[in-house]
Design a protein around this motif. Structure first.
Motif, PDB file in Angstrom:
ATOM      1  N   GLN A 116     -10.343   1.853   9.253  1.00  0.00           N
ATOM      2  CA  GLN A 116     -10.391   0.908  10.528  1.00  0.00           C
ATOM      3  C   GLN A 116     -10.993   1.507  11.706  1.00  0.00           C
ATOM      4  OE1 GLN A 116      -9.732  -2.380  10.147  1.00  0.00           O
ATOM      5  NE2 GLN A 116     -10.566  -2.213  12.545  1.00  0.00           N
ATOM      6  N   THR A 117     -10.297   2.831  11.883  1.00  0.00           N
ATOM      7  CA  THR A 117     -10.870   3.956  13.067  1.00  0.00           C
ATOM      8  C   THR A 117     -12.119   3.720  13.173  1.00  0.00           C
ATOM      9  OG1 THR A 117      -8.591   4.728  13.305  1.00  0.00           O
ATOM     10  CG2 THR A 117     -10.338   5.870  14.233  1.00  0.00           C
ATOM     11  N   LYS A 118     -12.744   4.391  11.922  1.00  0.00           N
ATOM     12  CA  LYS A 118     -14.324   4.586  11.898  1.00  0.00           C
ATOM     13  C   LYS A 118     -15.068   3.268  12.033  1.00  0.00           C
ATOM     14  CE  LYS A 118     -14.192   8.501   8.543  1.00  0.00           C
ATOM     15  NZ  LYS A 118     -14.334   8.933   7.368  1.00  0.00           N
ATOM     16  N   LEU A 119     -14.658   2.084  11.449  1.00  0.00           N
ATOM     17  CA  LEU A 119     -15.386   0.938  11.779  1.00  0.00           C
ATOM     18  C   LEU A 119     -14.932   0.459  13.252  1.00  0.00           C
ATOM     19  CD1 LEU A 119     -16.463  -1.819  10.710  1.00  0.00           C
ATOM     20  CD2 LEU A 119     -13.929  -2.757  10.269  1.00  0.00           C
ATOM     21  N   TYR A 160       0.951  -1.187  -0.050  1.00  0.00           N
ATOM     22  CA  TYR A 160       0.103   0.058  -0.111  1.00  0.00           C
ATOM     23  C   TYR A 160       0.912   1.260   0.043  1.00  0.00           C
ATOM     24  CZ  TYR A 160      -3.643  -3.297   1.604  1.00  0.00           C
ATOM     25  OH  TYR A 160      -4.565  -4.190   1.612  1.00  0.00           O
ATOM     26  N   SER A 161       0.429   2.129  -0.705  1.00  0.00           N
ATOM     27  CA  SER A 161       1.262   3.333  -0.570  1.00  0.00           C
ATOM     28  C   SER A 161       0.650   4.274   0.805  1.00  0.00           C
ATOM     29  CB  SER A 161       0.684   4.567  -1.526  1.00  0.00           C
ATOM     30  OG  SER A 161      -0.769   4.883  -1.549  1.00  0.00           O
ATOM     31  N   ILE A 162       1.497   5.389   0.945  1.00  0.00           N
ATOM     32  CA  ILE A 162       1.420   5.923   2.519  1.00  0.00           C
ATOM     33  C   ILE A 162      -0.074   6.507   2.634  1.00  0.00           C
ATOM     34  CG2 ILE A 162       2.092   7.696   3.959  1.00  0.00           C
ATOM     35  CD1 ILE A 162       3.977   5.591   4.018  1.00  0.00           C
ATOM     36  N   GLU A 163      -0.602   6.993   1.410  1.00  0.00           N
ATOM     37  CA  GLU A 163      -1.885   7.509   1.188  1.00  0.00           C
ATOM     38  C   GLU A 163      -3.114   6.289   1.271  1.00  0.00           C
ATOM     39  OE1 GLU A 163      -4.436   9.410  -2.255  1.00  0.00           O
ATOM     40  OE2 GLU A 163      -2.660  10.809  -1.730  1.00  0.00           O
ATOM     41  N   GLU A 164      -2.792   5.360   0.830  1.00  0.00           N
ATOM     42  CA  GLU A 164      -3.761   4.114   1.109  1.00  0.00           C
ATOM     43  C   GLU A 164      -3.549   3.599   2.461  1.00  0.00           C
ATOM     44  OE1 GLU A 164      -3.672   2.184  -3.363  1.00  0.00           O
ATOM     45  OE2 GLU A 164      -1.972   1.658  -2.168  1.00  0.00           O
ATOM     46  N   ALA A 165      -2.436   3.583   3.089  1.00  0.00           N
ATOM     47  CA  ALA A 165      -2.494   2.904   4.253  1.00  0.00           C
ATOM     48  C   ALA A 165      -3.133   3.974   5.366  1.00  0.00           C
ATOM     49  CB  ALA A 165      -0.814   2.997   4.785  1.00  0.00           C
ATOM     50  N   LEU A 166      -2.994   5.323   4.833  1.00  0.00           N
ATOM     51  CA  LEU A 166      -3.764   6.338   5.850  1.00  0.00           C
ATOM     52  C   LEU A 166      -5.115   6.123   5.755  1.00  0.00           C
ATOM     53  CD1 LEU A 166      -1.565   9.464   5.391  1.00  0.00           C
ATOM     54  CD2 LEU A 166      -2.036   8.381   7.378  1.00  0.00           C
ATOM     55  N   GLN A 167      -5.817   5.934   4.505  1.00  0.00           N
ATOM     56  CA  GLN A 167      -6.988   5.765   4.352  1.00  0.00           C
ATOM     57  C   GLN A 167      -7.563   4.451   4.915  1.00  0.00           C
ATOM     58  OE1 GLN A 167      -7.173   5.817   0.032  1.00  0.00           O
ATOM     59  NE2 GLN A 167      -7.655   8.054  -0.016  1.00  0.00           N
ATOM     60  N   SER A 222     -15.084   2.415  15.718  1.00  0.00           N
ATOM     61  CA  SER A 222     -15.840   3.568  16.597  1.00  0.00           C
ATOM     62  C   SER A 222     -17.446   2.929  16.080  1.00  0.00           C
ATOM     63  CB  SER A 222     -15.774   4.830  16.024  1.00  0.00           C
ATOM     64  OG  SER A 222     -16.443   5.808  16.374  1.00  0.00           O
ATOM     65  N   ALA A 223     -17.735   2.792  15.048  1.00  0.00           N
ATOM     66  CA  ALA A 223     -19.150   2.223  14.488  1.00  0.00           C
ATOM     67  C   ALA A 223     -19.444   0.885  15.518  1.00  0.00           C
ATOM     68  CB  ALA A 223     -19.329   1.955  13.148  1.00  0.00           C
ATOM     69  N   GLU A 224     -18.599   0.210  15.609  1.00  0.00           N
ATOM     70  CA  GLU A 224     -18.494  -1.040  16.469  1.00  0.00           C
ATOM     71  C   GLU A 224     -18.978  -0.849  17.793  1.00  0.00           C
ATOM     72  OE1 GLU A 224     -19.306  -4.923  16.454  1.00  0.00           O
ATOM     73  OE2 GLU A 224     -18.902  -4.034  14.584  1.00  0.00           O
ATOM     74  N   ALA A 225     -17.992   0.098  18.238  1.00  0.00           N
ATOM     75  CA  ALA A 225     -18.309   0.379  19.736  1.00  0.00           C
ATOM     76  C   ALA A 225     -19.578   1.005  19.998  1.00  0.00           C
ATOM     77  CB  ALA A 225     -17.429   1.212  19.992  1.00  0.00           C
ATOM     78  N   GLU A 226     -20.193   1.915  19.038  1.00  0.00           N
ATOM     79  CA  GLU A 226     -21.297   2.310  18.962  1.00  0.00           C
ATOM     80  C   GLU A 226     -22.634   1.510  18.830  1.00  0.00           C
ATOM     81  OE1 GLU A 226     -22.364   5.694  16.266  1.00  0.00           O
ATOM     82  OE2 GLU A 226     -20.328   6.550  16.472  1.00  0.00           O
ATOM     83  N   LYS A 227     -22.414   0.619  17.981  1.00  0.00           N
ATOM     84  CA  LYS A 227     -23.349  -0.765  17.874  1.00  0.00           C
ATOM     85  C   LYS A 227     -23.432  -1.541  19.178  1.00  0.00           C
ATOM     86  CE  LYS A 227     -23.421  -5.186  15.967  1.00  0.00           C
ATOM     87  NZ  LYS A 227     -22.602  -6.244  15.110  1.00  0.00           N
ATOM     88  N   ILE A 228     -22.290  -1.510  19.857  1.00  0.00           N
ATOM     89  CA  ILE A 228     -22.417  -2.471  21.234  1.00  0.00           C
ATOM     90  C   ILE A 228     -23.135  -1.766  22.289  1.00  0.00           C
ATOM     91  CG2 ILE A 228     -21.151  -3.169  23.192  1.00  0.00           C
ATOM     92  CD1 ILE A 228     -19.019  -4.017  20.956  1.00  0.00           C
ATOM     93  N   ASP A 229     -22.725  -0.291  22.161  1.00  0.00           N
ATOM     94  CA  ASP A 229     -23.480   0.448  23.200  1.00  0.00           C
ATOM     95  C   ASP A 229     -25.064   0.798  22.785  1.00  0.00           C
ATOM     96  OD1 ASP A 229     -21.092   1.267  24.313  1.00  0.00           O
ATOM     97  OD2 ASP A 229     -20.992   3.061  23.308  1.00  0.00           O
ATOM     98  N   ALA A 230     -25.665   0.615  21.551  1.00  0.00           N
ATOM     99  CA  ALA A 230     -26.887   0.757  21.255  1.00  0.00           C
ATOM    100  C   ALA A 230     -27.490  -0.556  21.574  1.00  0.00           C
ATOM    101  CB  ALA A 230     -27.030   0.777  19.715  1.00  0.00           C
ATOM    102  N   LEU A 231     -26.667  -1.802  21.379  1.00  0.00           N
ATOM    103  CA  LEU A 231     -27.453  -2.932  21.725  1.00  0.00           C
ATOM    104  C   LEU A 231     -27.525  -2.978  23.535  1.00  0.00           C
ATOM    105  CD1 LEU A 231     -25.490  -5.507  19.442  1.00  0.00           C
ATOM    106  CD2 LEU A 231     -27.979  -4.985  19.454  1.00  0.00           C
ATOM    107  N   LYS A 232     -26.698  -2.559  24.080  1.00  0.00           N
ATOM    108  CA  LYS A 232     -26.782  -2.687  25.563  1.00  0.00           C
ATOM    109  C   LYS A 232     -27.952  -1.792  26.049  1.00  0.00           C
ATOM    110  CE  LYS A 232     -21.945  -3.173  26.908  1.00  0.00           C
ATOM    111  NZ  LYS A 232     -20.783  -2.475  27.352  1.00  0.00           N
TER     112      LYS A 232
END
Length: 106
Positions: free
Chosen positions: A53-56, A41-48, A58-68
């Motif tokens: 991954q960070t957004k994923l 991967y290029s540096i730009e692709e790695a950053l993307q 975060s979304a997973e944590a929100e999903k867990i909170d919502a399920l609770k």
């Protein structure tokens, strides 16, 4: 007053540790980017990828909170339905007593 001094002293003692931790996180991020770039991967692709991954995560944590929250609300709903059932029965019983008292008085 002693609490404020203690807190200030504690913050002063912990400041170098916080700084070192921040530096370590920066180095880790750079190493992760380097690792991704070695995978083709290029540096730009790695950053993307890292951003996605960070957004994923975060979304997973929100999903867990919502399920609770859903489970909590479902439990509360079940309790309220139970209370409503007993209140309806109490009203019906009171109506029966009222009707029987009314019939006995006439």
């Amino acid at each position: 007053m002693a609490n404020v001094a203690m807190t200030s002293d504690l913050e002063e003692v912990l400041r170098p540790f916080h700084q070192r931790a921040a530096e370590a996180e920066e180095r880790l991020a750079k190493l992760e980017l380097l690792s991704e770039s070695k995978k083709g991967y290029s540096i730009e692709e790695a950053l993307q990828l890292k951003d996605l991954q960070t957004k994923l995560d975060s979304a997973e944590a929100e999903k867990i909170d919502a399920l609770k929250e859903v489970r909590k609300l479902q439990a509360e709903n079940a309790k309220l339905q139970y209370r409503i059932l007993h209140l309806i029965r109490a009203v019906q019983d009171a109506d029966k007593v009222k009707v029987s008292c009314h019939e006995n008085s006439t």
